[in-house]
Design an enzyme around this catalytic site. Structure first.
Site, short mmCIF file in Angstrom:
data_model
loop_
_atom_site.label_atom_id
_atom_site.label_comp_id
_atom_site.label_asym_id
_atom_site.label_seq_id
_atom_site.Cartn_x
_atom_site.Cartn_y
_atom_site.Cartn_z
N ALA A 68 0.87 -1.17 0.00
CA ALA A 68 0.00 0.00 0.00
C ALA A 68 0.91 1.23 0.00
O ALA A 68 2.08 1.14 0.34
CB ALA A 68 -0.90 -0.01 1.23
N GLY A 111 0.82 -5.01 1.08
CA GLY A 111 -0.36 -5.09 0.23
C GLY A 111 -0.06 -5.69 -1.14
O GLY A 111 -0.97 -6.22 -1.79
N GLU A 114 -0.32 -9.31 -0.56
CA GLU A 114 -1.75 -9.59 -0.35
C GLU A 114 -2.52 -9.54 -1.67
O GLU A 114 -3.43 -10.34 -1.90
CB GLU A 114 -2.32 -8.59 0.66
N GLU A 134 4.62 -5.09 7.28
CA GLU A 134 3.82 -4.05 7.94
C GLU A 134 4.22 -3.82 9.38
O GLU A 134 4.13 -2.70 9.90
CB GLU A 134 2.33 -4.41 7.89
C1 HXC Z 1 5.06 4.50 -1.08
C2 HXC Z 1 6.99 3.57 -1.86
C3 HXC Z 1 6.63 2.30 -1.33
C4 HXC Z 1 5.38 2.19 -0.65
C5 HXC Z 1 8.55 2.12 -2.30
N1 HXC Z 1 8.17 3.39 -2.44
N2 HXC Z 1 7.63 1.43 -1.61
N3 HXC Z 1 6.20 4.64 -1.73
N4 HXC Z 1 4.64 3.31 -0.55
N5 HXC Z 1 4.95 1.02 -0.15
C6 HXC Z 1 8.91 4.47 -3.12
C7 HXC Z 1 10.07 4.95 -2.29
O1 HXC Z 1 9.66 5.85 -1.31
C8 HXC Z 1 10.94 5.59 -3.34
O2 HXC Z 1 10.39 6.86 -3.66
C9 HXC Z 1 10.74 4.70 -4.54
O3 HXC Z 1 9.50 3.98 -4.31
C10 HXC Z 1 11.84 3.68 -4.71
O4 HXC Z 1 11.98 2.96 -3.49
P1 HXC Z 1 13.40 2.76 -2.76
O5 HXC Z 1 13.11 2.48 -1.34
O6 HXC Z 1 14.30 3.89 -3.05
O7 HXC Z 1 13.92 1.45 -3.50
P2 HXC Z 1 14.88 0.31 -2.94
O8 HXC Z 1 16.00 0.92 -2.14
O9 HXC Z 1 15.20 -0.55 -4.12
O10 HXC Z 1 14.00 -0.51 -1.90
C11 HXC Z 1 12.87 -1.23 -2.34
C12 HXC Z 1 12.00 -1.65 -1.12
C13 HXC Z 1 11.63 -0.41 -0.29
C14 HXC Z 1 12.72 -2.69 -0.27
C15 HXC Z 1 10.74 -2.31 -1.74
O11 HXC Z 1 11.13 0.61 -1.17
C16 HXC Z 1 10.61 -0.66 0.76
O12 HXC Z 1 10.92 -1.22 1.81
N6 HXC Z 1 9.37 -0.25 0.52
C17 HXC Z 1 8.30 -0.34 1.46
C18 HXC Z 1 7.81 -1.78 1.56
C19 HXC Z 1 6.70 -1.91 2.59
O13 HXC Z 1 6.89 -1.61 3.77
N7 HXC Z 1 5.53 -2.34 2.15
C20 HXC Z 1 4.39 -2.48 3.02
C21 HXC Z 1 3.64 -1.21 3.02
S1 HXC Z 1 2.34 -1.26 4.23
P3 HXC Z 1 11.31 8.17 -3.77
O14 HXC Z 1 10.32 9.27 -3.98
O15 HXC Z 1 12.11 8.27 -2.52
O16 HXC Z 1 12.17 7.87 -4.98
C22 HXC Z 1 1.13 -2.12 3.48
C23 HXC Z 1 -0.12 -2.21 4.28
C24 HXC Z 1 -1.04 -3.17 3.68
O17 HXC Z 1 1.22 -2.58 2.40
C25 HXC Z 1 -2.30 -3.16 4.43
C26 HXC Z 1 -3.47 -2.87 3.62
C27 HXC Z 1 -3.31 -3.00 2.16
#
Ligand code: HXC
Length: 260
Positions: A68, A111, A114, A134
């Protein structure tokens, strides 16, 4: 028609197969609400299109979906998530009657994992990384992760991954029964489209009865599930395609299914 979306791409790579590609590359396909709305629209359009028999959902080679959209979520409050019923519409995907194959390359996190699990089949590219991180953000999976991952890989393994937030690989996903197959990343979408075309070549009433019956196994106990299966099985004897499929076998020829 060829509706233009902002966050997804849609195409028909081969007859009878709809391909939906998540396309927010700068955010690694983070699933913002407008993207989910477009995805629902595209899936519902494919479900309603009588020329389509199966759907493939994919992202990019780097990321299926990184979860998400954290930037969209970060300032939400209990009041706002309750009032907008945040995440509720993600569940619409579970109402699609046609089979959906998730072709997962790269990250399928939170997400994103999921979303893949809302599909009927998961094929993984060899470098795919799955996970439910999460917990690291102070929340828990909210689009089915605690339920579907647990059913897919088992309770104790699901606890480990949901509580630590650790990622797991394509091969692990396959070993545990989450991914049905692992392909070279560059072959993944083609192979998924091929499998979707095979599914779409069968009688669609049988395909949809099979999907519905398998899903029923997660909803009810064994006796009620077997009853559901038998009712759907019996019902197919009223179709042209059952007569045709079995006649074609007996006559050693290819069947000509009509979805009736
Ligand atoms: C918003 C995101 C994002 C996310 C990545 N980006 N994941 N933006 N929401 N979930 C954005 C980053 O901010 C960044 O933007 C760009 O994408 C590239 O990501 P990087 O982190 O620079 O890439 P990298 O170093 O290769 O790392 C990849 C990654 C990391 C390991 C996937 O991005 C990450 O940990 N992302 C979050 C994963 C996560 O926690 N997902 C769960 C979300 S909670 P900028 O602008 O800085 O370039 C969830 C809740 C679900 O899903 C419940 C209901 C659906």
């Amino acid at each position: 028609g060829d509706k233009k979306y902002e966050h997804i791409l849609t195409s028909t790579p081969v007859p009878k197969v709809a391909l939906v590609t998540l396309n927010r590359p700068k955010a690694l396909n983070a699933l913002c609400t407008p993207l989910i709305k477009e995805l629902n629209e595209a899936l519902q359009a494919a479900d309603a299109d009588p020329t389509i028999g199966a759907i493939v959902l994919t992202g990019s080679e780097k990321s299926f979906a990184a979860g998400a959209d954290i930037k969209e979520m970060k300032d939400k409050t209990v009041t706002s998530v309750l009032n907008e019923n945040f995440i509720e519409e993600w569940g619409n995907m579970a109402n699609i009657k046609k089979p959906i194959i998730a072709a997962v390359n790269g990250f399928a996190l939170g997400g994103g994992c999921e979303l893949a699990m809302m599909a009927d089949i998961i094929y993984a590219g060899a470098k795919a990384k799955f996970g439910q991180p999460e917990i690291k953000l102070g929340v828990i999976p909210g689009a089915g992760g605690t339920q579907r991952l647990t059913r897919a890989i088992g309770l104790y393994r699901a606890n480990h991954y949901i509580l630590t937030g650790e990622m797991f690989t394509a091969q692990q996903a396959a070993d545990w029964g989450l991914a049905a197959k692992v392909y070279e990343p560059a072959q993944l979408v083609d192979e998924s489209v091929k499998a979707a075309a095979q599914i779409a070549s069968y009688g669609q009433l049988a395909v949809q009865a099979a999907k519905a019956s398998v899903h029923q196994s997660a909803e009810v106990g064994l006796r009620a599930g077997l009853e559901f299966e038998r009712v759907r099985f019996h019902g197919l004897f009223g179709t042209h395609d059952q007569k045709e499929g079995m006649a074609a076998f007996a006559e050693k020829r290819e069947p000509n299914f009509k979805n009736e």
